[in-house]
Scaffold this motif. Structure first.
Motif, PDB file in Angstrom:
ATOM      1  N   GLN A  98       0.829  -1.203   0.000  1.00  0.00           N
ATOM      2  CA  GLN A  98       0.000   0.000   0.000  1.00  0.00           C
ATOM      3  C   GLN A  98       0.866   1.256   0.000  1.00  0.00           C
ATOM      4  O   GLN A  98       0.417   2.338  -0.346  1.00  0.00           O
ATOM      5  N   VAL A  99       2.131   1.105   0.430  1.00  0.00           N
ATOM      6  CA  VAL A  99       3.089   2.205   0.480  1.00  0.00           C
ATOM      7  C   VAL A  99       4.395   1.703  -0.120  1.00  0.00           C
ATOM      8  O   VAL A  99       4.857   0.606   0.205  1.00  0.00           O
ATOM      9  N   ILE A 100       4.978   2.520  -1.015  1.00  0.00           N
ATOM     10  CA  ILE A 100       6.236   2.152  -1.661  1.00  0.00           C
ATOM     11  C   ILE A 100       7.212   3.299  -1.446  1.00  0.00           C
ATOM     12  O   ILE A 100       6.974   4.418  -1.904  1.00  0.00           O
ATOM     13  N   ILE A 101       8.292   3.011  -0.738  1.00  0.00           N
ATOM     14  CA  ILE A 101       9.320   4.015  -0.473  1.00  0.00           C
ATOM     15  C   ILE A 101      10.453   3.769  -1.464  1.00  0.00           C
ATOM     16  O   ILE A 101      11.082   2.716  -1.437  1.00  0.00           O
ATOM     17  N   CYS A 102      10.658   4.733  -2.349  1.00  0.00           N
ATOM     18  CA  CYS A 102      11.666   4.558  -3.391  1.00  0.00           C
ATOM     19  C   CYS A 102      12.807   5.558  -3.218  1.00  0.00           C
ATOM     20  O   CYS A 102      12.619   6.611  -2.612  1.00  0.00           O
ATOM     21  N   PRO A 103      13.967   5.233  -3.756  1.00  0.00           N
ATOM     22  CA  PRO A 103      15.106   6.140  -3.629  1.00  0.00           C
ATOM     23  C   PRO A 103      15.054   7.246  -4.679  1.00  0.00           C
ATOM     24  O   PRO A 103      14.347   7.147  -5.675  1.00  0.00           O
ATOM     25  N   GLY A 104      15.816   8.278  -4.438  1.00  0.00           N
ATOM     26  CA  GLY A 104      15.932   9.355  -5.410  1.00  0.00           C
ATOM     27  C   GLY A 104      17.041  10.312  -5.009  1.00  0.00           C
ATOM     28  O   GLY A 104      17.472  10.331  -3.852  1.00  0.00           O
ATOM     29  N   LEU A 105      17.462  11.093  -5.961  1.00  0.00           N
ATOM     30  CA  LEU A 105      18.500  12.087  -5.715  1.00  0.00           C
ATOM     31  C   LEU A 105      17.905  13.452  -5.406  1.00  0.00           C
ATOM     32  O   LEU A 105      18.516  14.254  -4.712  1.00  0.00           O
ATOM     33  N   ALA A 106      16.707  13.709  -5.944  1.00  0.00           N
ATOM     34  CA  ALA A 106      16.044  14.995  -5.741  1.00  0.00           C
ATOM     35  C   ALA A 106      14.594  14.858  -6.179  1.00  0.00           C
ATOM     36  O   ALA A 106      14.218  13.882  -6.833  1.00  0.00           O
ATOM     37  N   ALA A 107      13.799  15.870  -5.816  1.00  0.00           N
ATOM     38  CA  ALA A 107      12.392  15.910  -6.225  1.00  0.00           C
ATOM     39  C   ALA A 107      11.912  17.348  -6.170  1.00  0.00           C
ATOM     40  O   ALA A 107      12.567  18.222  -5.589  1.00  0.00           O
ATOM     41  N   THR A 108      10.755  17.567  -6.774  1.00  0.00           N
ATOM     42  CA  THR A 108      10.089  18.854  -6.660  1.00  0.00           C
ATOM     43  C   THR A 108       8.871  18.675  -5.775  1.00  0.00           C
ATOM     44  O   THR A 108       8.360  17.548  -5.624  1.00  0.00           O
ATOM     45  N   ALA A 109       8.383  19.758  -5.209  1.00  0.00           N
ATOM     46  CA  ALA A 109       7.199  19.686  -4.353  1.00  0.00           C
ATOM     47  C   ALA A 109       5.965  19.245  -5.133  1.00  0.00           C
ATOM     48  O   ALA A 109       4.968  18.843  -4.539  1.00  0.00           O
ATOM     49  N   SER A 110       6.049  19.265  -6.459  1.00  0.00           N
ATOM     50  CA  SER A 110       4.927  18.787  -7.276  1.00  0.00           C
ATOM     51  C   SER A 110       5.043  17.302  -7.606  1.00  0.00           C
ATOM     52  O   SER A 110       4.221  16.755  -8.335  1.00  0.00           O
ATOM     53  N   GLY A 111       6.085  16.617  -7.079  1.00  0.00           N
ATOM     54  CA  GLY A 111       6.184  15.169  -7.212  1.00  0.00           C
ATOM     55  C   GLY A 111       7.119  14.649  -8.276  1.00  0.00           C
ATOM     56  O   GLY A 111       7.261  13.433  -8.420  1.00  0.00           O
ATOM     57  N   ASP A 112       7.766  15.524  -9.033  1.00  0.00           N
ATOM     58  CA  ASP A 112       8.753  15.032  -9.996  1.00  0.00           C
ATOM     59  C   ASP A 112       9.936  14.469  -9.218  1.00  0.00           C
ATOM     60  O   ASP A 112      10.406  15.076  -8.261  1.00  0.00           O
ATOM     61  N   ARG A 113      10.405  13.294  -9.640  1.00  0.00           N
ATOM     62  CA  ARG A 113      11.484  12.603  -8.934  1.00  0.00           C
ATOM     63  C   ARG A 113      12.652  12.349  -9.866  1.00  0.00           C
ATOM     64  O   ARG A 113      12.460  11.897 -10.992  1.00  0.00           O
ATOM     65  N   LEU A 114      13.834  12.659  -9.383  1.00  0.00           N
ATOM     66  CA  LEU A 114      15.057  12.300 -10.087  1.00  0.00           C
ATOM     67  C   LEU A 114      15.589  11.044  -9.415  1.00  0.00           C
ATOM     68  O   LEU A 114      15.975  11.074  -8.245  1.00  0.00           O
ATOM     69  N   GLY A 115      15.535   9.943 -10.143  1.00  0.00           N
ATOM     70  CA  GLY A 115      15.983   8.670  -9.585  1.00  0.00           C
ATOM     71  C   GLY A 115      17.499   8.598  -9.515  1.00  0.00           C
ATOM     72  O   GLY A 115      18.204   9.573  -9.766  1.00  0.00           O
ATOM     73  N   THR A 116      17.978   7.419  -9.213  1.00  0.00           N
ATOM     74  CA  THR A 116      19.420   7.243  -9.047  1.00  0.00           C
ATOM     75  C   THR A 116      20.110   6.818 -10.337  1.00  0.00           C
ATOM     76  O   THR A 116      21.304   6.540 -10.324  1.00  0.00           O
ATOM     77  N   GLY A 117      19.363   6.740 -11.426  1.00  0.00           N
ATOM     78  CA  GLY A 117      19.996   6.545 -12.725  1.00  0.00           C
ATOM     79  C   GLY A 117      19.825   5.193 -13.373  1.00  0.00           C
ATOM     80  O   GLY A 117      20.007   5.066 -14.566  1.00  0.00           O
ATOM     81  N   GLY A 118      19.465   4.167 -12.624  1.00  0.00           N
ATOM     82  CA  GLY A 118      19.357   2.843 -13.221  1.00  0.00           C
ATOM     83  C   GLY A 118      17.977   2.501 -13.757  1.00  0.00           C
ATOM     84  O   GLY A 118      17.834   1.572 -14.547  1.00  0.00           O
ATOM     85  N   GLY A 119      16.952   3.208 -13.335  1.00  0.00           N
ATOM     86  CA  GLY A 119      15.596   2.930 -13.789  1.00  0.00           C
ATOM     87  C   GLY A 119      14.936   1.734 -13.120  1.00  0.00           C
ATOM     88  O   GLY A 119      13.830   1.342 -13.481  1.00  0.00           O
ATOM     89  N   TRP A 120      15.602   1.129 -12.119  1.00  0.00           N
ATOM     90  CA  TRP A 120      15.068  -0.070 -11.474  1.00  0.00           C
ATOM     91  C   TRP A 120      13.693   0.207 -10.872  1.00  0.00           C
ATOM     92  O   TRP A 120      12.755  -0.559 -11.081  1.00  0.00           O
TER      93      TRP A 120
END
Length: 169
Positions: A98-120
């Motif tokens: 029900q909840v998924i905690i994913c990694p990232g390098l950065a994000a915007t308050a509108s929900g855009d996420r910069l992942g760690t580069g692998g796309g996993w």
């Protein structure tokens, strides 16, 4: 800071915590906000926790999962990321969360996420329940005004830093 972020997560989940809650969470590598404390707190609160289970090739197309069974059931994996030693589960298992905690390098308050580069995680999230809340743990200075995004970048619903919880609208 990791403990504060973990407590913000527990507070955010509130009354949802318990044996019916399934949370998928990455285990952090050095330099990322730590997640092992959050995973332990989730489990202590009764939640079931799914962890990514990488094979020798951490960029494998079919993301596998495993249940968290305590710190004694972890070993060092690719890129220094702790890995569960419990049974590997199919990618479809993520649909239970029900909840998924994913990694990232950065994000915007509108929900855009910069992942760690692998796309996993972008590949893994295709197996998730569309109603699952996607959460990103960051340092507060990693919440930016804008980020470049690609078509396959999955946005997040909630950003948790050491200073605040941002519910994306």
């Amino acid at each position: 800071m990791d403990r504060v972020r973990a407590q913000h997560l527990i507070d955010f989940l509130g009354n949802n915590l318990g044996p019916d809650l399934v949370v998928a969470c990455y285990l952090s590598r050095p330099g990322e906000p730590g997640t092992l404390q959050a995973v332990g707190m989730l489990r202590a609160a009764g939640a079931k926790v799914l962890l990514p289970a990488f094979g020798p090739d951490a960029s494998a197309a079919d993301p596998q999962w495993a249940w968290y069974a305590g710190p004694e059931e972890l070993q060092r994996g690719p890129f220094g990321i702790p890995q569960p030693t419990t049974e590997r589960l199919r990618p479809q298992t993520l649909a239970e969360a029900q909840v998924i905690i994913c990694p990232g390098l950065a994000a915007t308050a509108s929900g855009d996420r910069l992942g760690t580069g692998g796309g996993w995680y972008d590949r893994a999230l295709t197996w998730s329940d569309p109603k699952a809340a996607v959460v990103l743990l960051l340092n507060d200075n990693e919440v930016l005004d804008s980020l470049p995004t690609a078509e396959n970048d999955v946005p997040v619903d909630v950003i948790i830093t050491e200073e605040r919880v941002i519910a994306v609208e």
